[in-house]
Design an enzyme around this catalytic site. Sequence first.
Site, PDB file in Angstrom:
ATOM      1  N   HIS A 135       0.837  -1.192   0.000  1.00 19.96           N
ATOM      2  CA  HIS A 135       0.000   0.000   0.000  1.00 19.96           C
ATOM      3  C   HIS A 135       0.877   1.249   0.000  1.00 19.96           C
ATOM      4  O   HIS A 135       2.093   1.177   0.215  1.00 19.96           O
ATOM      5  CB  HIS A 135      -0.916   0.026   1.237  1.00 19.96           C
ATOM      6  CG  HIS A 135      -1.836  -1.140   1.353  1.00 19.96           C
ATOM      7  ND1 HIS A 135      -3.000  -1.249   0.620  1.00 19.96           N
ATOM      8  CD2 HIS A 135      -1.764  -2.271   2.111  1.00 19.96           C
ATOM      9  CE1 HIS A 135      -3.608  -2.390   0.927  1.00 19.96           C
ATOM     10  NE2 HIS A 135      -2.884  -3.023   1.836  1.00 19.96           N
ATOM     11  N   ASP A 138      -1.500   8.739  -1.385  1.00 21.96           N
ATOM     12  CA  ASP A 138      -1.399   9.875  -2.301  1.00 21.96           C
ATOM     13  C   ASP A 138      -2.311  10.971  -1.762  1.00 21.96           C
ATOM     14  O   ASP A 138      -3.527  10.801  -1.685  1.00 21.96           O
ATOM     15  CB  ASP A 138      -1.831   9.429  -3.703  1.00 21.96           C
ATOM     16  CG  ASP A 138      -2.078  10.577  -4.680  1.00 21.96           C
ATOM     17  OD1 ASP A 138      -1.823  11.747  -4.329  1.00 21.96           O
ATOM     18  OD2 ASP A 138      -2.536  10.301  -5.805  1.00 21.96           O
ATOM     19  N   HIS A 140      -3.928  14.506  -2.379  1.00 25.29           N
ATOM     20  CA  HIS A 140      -4.206  15.513  -3.400  1.00 25.29           C
ATOM     21  C   HIS A 140      -3.830  16.912  -2.925  1.00 25.29           C
ATOM     22  O   HIS A 140      -3.723  17.825  -3.742  1.00 25.29           O
ATOM     23  CB  HIS A 140      -5.678  15.481  -3.798  1.00 25.29           C
ATOM     24  CG  HIS A 140      -6.065  14.272  -4.595  1.00 25.29           C
ATOM     25  ND1 HIS A 140      -7.260  14.178  -5.278  1.00 25.29           N
ATOM     26  CD2 HIS A 140      -5.420  13.103  -4.825  1.00 25.29           C
ATOM     27  CE1 HIS A 140      -7.330  13.011  -5.886  1.00 25.29           C
ATOM     28  NE2 HIS A 140      -6.233  12.330  -5.620  1.00 25.29           N
ATOM     29  N   HIS A 175      -5.792   8.938  -0.977  1.00 26.12           N
ATOM     30  CA  HIS A 175      -6.150   7.554  -1.288  1.00 26.12           C
ATOM     31  C   HIS A 175      -4.898   6.723  -1.490  1.00 26.12           C
ATOM     32  O   HIS A 175      -3.794   7.242  -1.657  1.00 26.12           O
ATOM     33  CB  HIS A 175      -7.057   7.479  -2.523  1.00 26.12           C
ATOM     34  CG  HIS A 175      -6.446   7.992  -3.793  1.00 26.12           C
ATOM     35  ND1 HIS A 175      -5.641   7.223  -4.612  1.00 26.12           N
ATOM     36  CD2 HIS A 175      -6.515   9.218  -4.388  1.00 26.12           C
ATOM     37  CE1 HIS A 175      -5.255   7.941  -5.654  1.00 26.12           C
ATOM     38  NE2 HIS A 175      -5.766   9.161  -5.546  1.00 26.12           N
ATOM     39  N   CYS A 176      -5.083   5.420  -1.472  1.00 24.94           N
ATOM     40  CA  CYS A 176      -3.995   4.489  -1.772  1.00 24.94           C
ATOM     41  C   CYS A 176      -3.802   4.438  -3.287  1.00 24.94           C
ATOM     42  O   CYS A 176      -4.768   4.502  -4.053  1.00 24.94           O
ATOM     43  CB  CYS A 176      -4.334   3.111  -1.225  1.00 24.94           C
ATOM     44  SG  CYS A 176      -2.963   1.932  -1.287  1.00 24.94           S
ATOM     45  N   HIS A 185      -7.662  -0.660  -5.136  1.00 17.55           N
ATOM     46  CA  HIS A 185      -7.510  -0.218  -3.750  1.00 17.55           C
ATOM     47  C   HIS A 185      -8.489   0.904  -3.412  1.00 17.55           C
ATOM     48  O   HIS A 185      -9.088   0.913  -2.334  1.00 17.55           O
ATOM     49  CB  HIS A 185      -6.063   0.222  -3.499  1.00 17.55           C
ATOM     50  CG  HIS A 185      -5.109  -0.917  -3.367  1.00 17.55           C
ATOM     51  ND1 HIS A 185      -4.274  -1.064  -2.286  1.00 17.55           N
ATOM     52  CD2 HIS A 185      -4.852  -1.977  -4.178  1.00 17.55           C
ATOM     53  CE1 HIS A 185      -3.545  -2.159  -2.432  1.00 17.55           C
ATOM     54  NE2 HIS A 185      -3.874  -2.719  -3.585  1.00 17.55           N
ATOM     55  N   MET A 190     -10.142   2.385   0.226  1.00 10.79           N
ATOM     56  CA  MET A 190      -8.915   2.959   0.759  1.00 10.79           C
ATOM     57  C   MET A 190      -8.759   4.410   0.321  1.00 10.79           C
ATOM     58  O   MET A 190      -7.947   4.762  -0.528  1.00 10.79           O
ATOM     59  CB  MET A 190      -7.710   2.138   0.323  1.00 10.79           C
ATOM     60  CG  MET A 190      -6.590   2.184   1.336  1.00 10.79           C
ATOM     61  SD  MET A 190      -5.406   0.876   1.066  1.00 10.79           S
ATOM     62  CE  MET A 190      -4.294   1.225   2.422  1.00 10.79           C
ATOM     63  N   HIS A 295     -27.278  16.587  -2.089  1.00 13.31           N
ATOM     64  CA  HIS A 295     -28.494  17.395  -1.920  1.00 13.31           C
ATOM     65  C   HIS A 295     -29.043  17.124  -0.526  1.00 13.31           C
ATOM     66  O   HIS A 295     -29.132  15.963  -0.099  1.00 13.31           O
ATOM     67  CB  HIS A 295     -29.535  17.009  -2.974  1.00 13.31           C
ATOM     68  CG  HIS A 295     -30.873  17.651  -2.780  1.00 13.31           C
ATOM     69  ND1 HIS A 295     -31.133  18.938  -3.190  1.00 13.31           N
ATOM     70  CD2 HIS A 295     -32.029  17.190  -2.221  1.00 13.31           C
ATOM     71  CE1 HIS A 295     -32.390  19.241  -2.899  1.00 13.31           C
ATOM     72  NE2 HIS A 295     -32.946  18.201  -2.296  1.00 13.31           N
ATOM     73  N   GLU A 319     -29.188  24.285  -4.117  1.00 10.01           N
ATOM     74  CA  GLU A 319     -30.083  23.153  -3.879  1.00 10.01           C
ATOM     75  C   GLU A 319     -29.340  21.829  -4.001  1.00 10.01           C
ATOM     76  O   GLU A 319     -29.540  20.913  -3.204  1.00 10.01           O
ATOM     77  CB  GLU A 319     -31.261  23.185  -4.848  1.00 10.01           C
ATOM     78  CG  GLU A 319     -30.854  23.239  -6.304  1.00 10.01           C
ATOM     79  CD  GLU A 319     -32.049  23.237  -7.241  1.00 10.01           C
ATOM     80  OE1 GLU A 319     -32.993  22.459  -7.008  1.00 10.01           O
ATOM     81  OE2 GLU A 319     -32.030  24.019  -8.214  1.00 10.01           O
ATOM     82  N   THR A 320     -28.494  21.729  -5.011  1.00  8.38           N
ATOM     83  CA  THR A 320     -27.682  20.541  -5.265  1.00  8.38           C
ATOM     84  C   THR A 320     -26.354  21.028  -5.804  1.00  8.38           C
ATOM     85  O   THR A 320     -26.303  22.008  -6.553  1.00  8.38           O
ATOM     86  CB  THR A 320     -28.363  19.623  -6.307  1.00  8.38           C
ATOM     87  OG1 THR A 320     -29.652  19.236  -5.822  1.00  8.38           O
ATOM     88  CG2 THR A 320     -27.543  18.369  -6.580  1.00  8.38           C
ATOM     89  N   HIS A 346     -28.052  13.092  -5.388  1.00 10.40           N
ATOM     90  CA  HIS A 346     -29.292  13.318  -6.122  1.00 10.40           C
ATOM     91  C   HIS A 346     -29.307  12.709  -7.512  1.00 10.40           C
ATOM     92  O   HIS A 346     -30.119  13.080  -8.365  1.00 10.40           O
ATOM     93  CB  HIS A 346     -29.651  14.802  -6.191  1.00 10.40           C
ATOM     94  CG  HIS A 346     -31.135  15.050  -6.176  1.00 10.40           C
ATOM     95  ND1 HIS A 346     -31.949  14.812  -7.266  1.00 10.40           N
ATOM     96  CD2 HIS A 346     -31.961  15.480  -5.197  1.00 10.40           C
ATOM     97  CE1 HIS A 346     -33.187  15.108  -6.973  1.00 10.40           C
ATOM     98  NE2 HIS A 346     -33.237  15.518  -5.715  1.00 10.40           N
TER      99      HIS A 346
END
Length: 380
Positions: A135, A138, A140, A175-176, A185, A190, A295, A319-320, A346
Site C-alpha cells: 500500500h 497519495d 491531493h 487515497h492508496c 484499492h 482505501m 443534496h 439546492e444541489t 441526487h
Amino acid sequence: MTEKFQMTRRSMLAGAAIAGALTPLVGAMSAHAEEAVPSALHTAAPVDLASLPRVKVDLVRPPFVHAHTQKAEGGPKIVEFTLTIEEKKLVIDDQGTELHAMTFDGSVPGPLMVVHQDDYVEVTLNNPETNQLQHNIDFHSATGGLGGGALTVVNPGESAVLRFKATKAGVFVYHCAPPGMVPWHVTSGMNGAIMVLPREGLSDGKGNALTYDKVYYIGEQDFYVPRDENGNFKKYESAGDSYADTLEVMRTLTPSHIVFNGAVGALTGENALKAQVGDKVLIVHSQANRDTRPHLIGGHGDYVWATGKFRNAPDVDQETWFIPGGTAGAAFYTFEQPGIYAYVNHNLIEAFELGAAAHFAVTGEWNNDLMTSVRAPSGS
C-alpha cells in the site's frame, strides 16, 4: 512475511490485464526521491523545521472529526498523524453482502485530518505484517512525488513517514495508489480526506467569518461486488481470491453499491447525524472515484465550495452541488427547522436503490412561518 507478500501478489495478479502504467513512474519518482529529497528536506526548507512546534493528533472515526481550532493559533506547526492500514472483511448491506475492504485506520472512508494552511503535515503510515498487500498514500493536497505515493510504498511489516507543507487551503482527497492496482484499492475503500483551513478560518468570500458549530465527514464509496450465475453476491476467502472477478465488474463502470461511510444505512436511523435548530454545520463530502451530486432534502447549501477550495468564494443558496470524482467538497448550512433531513446523492437511483443516503436528525422548535400545513390531505 516478504515471501508471503510476493506469493499473494503473484496469485492475485495472475492472468490480470493490468499493465501497471504507474509502475515505471513510481519507480522513477522513488529513485529520484532517494537521491534528492532527503537533502532538500533538511537543507532547502523555507523555515527551520526544528524550531516549529509539534502537535500530535489522535484521529477519530468518520463521520466525526478530531478536535481542532477553526482559526490558526500562532505560526505554522508540524502536525503529526498516524494511519494504520487495515485489510478487513466488511458487511456492506442488510443482505449480508461481504467485501474484503482495504482501509486507513479500519474505516471507510479513512479519518478526516484537519490542519491550517502553511502547516506541515507529517504522516506515519503503518502496514502491519498481518496484512497481505502493498500500500501507499497519495495526498491531493501535497506537492511532489505523486502526492506522497512515490515515498510511501510499504509492504506488510513496513512503515514510512511522509512530511509535506499544506500550501493550498481546502478539502482534498487522499487515497492508496500502489503501482498497477490503484482503482482496486480505491474502490475497496482505501480513501479519505484532509481539510486545510485558511489560517484566519472560513469566510463567505466577502470578508465575513463563517464559524461552524459542528462538522461531519461523509465519504461516498462505490463498491463493485461480483455476482454468481444466480445473481447473488459472491463471497471469497481473501481479497486476492476476489481480485479477478472484481476487476471484471469494475470494468463495467457499474457499481453494485454506492454508499456513505462504508455501508448502506451507515448514517441513517440510529446512526443519523445530530444537530439542533440554529446549529451551523459544515459537511465535508468526498468521492475518490466517481462524480456525485449532494443534496439536503428540506435544506440547502447556504455556502458551498463544490470543489472544496477555500480561496474561491463559495456559491450560495444551493439546492444541489456537483463534486467531481477525485475531489472533496464542503457545504455550510444553518438548520432552521426540526425533523429528519435526508442527505443524498441526487442521482436518486444511486441514493434509493444503491445506498447513497444519510440522515440528519434535527431537534428544536417548529417555525410555522417557514412551513405549515394549510389543509391536511383529505378526500375532498
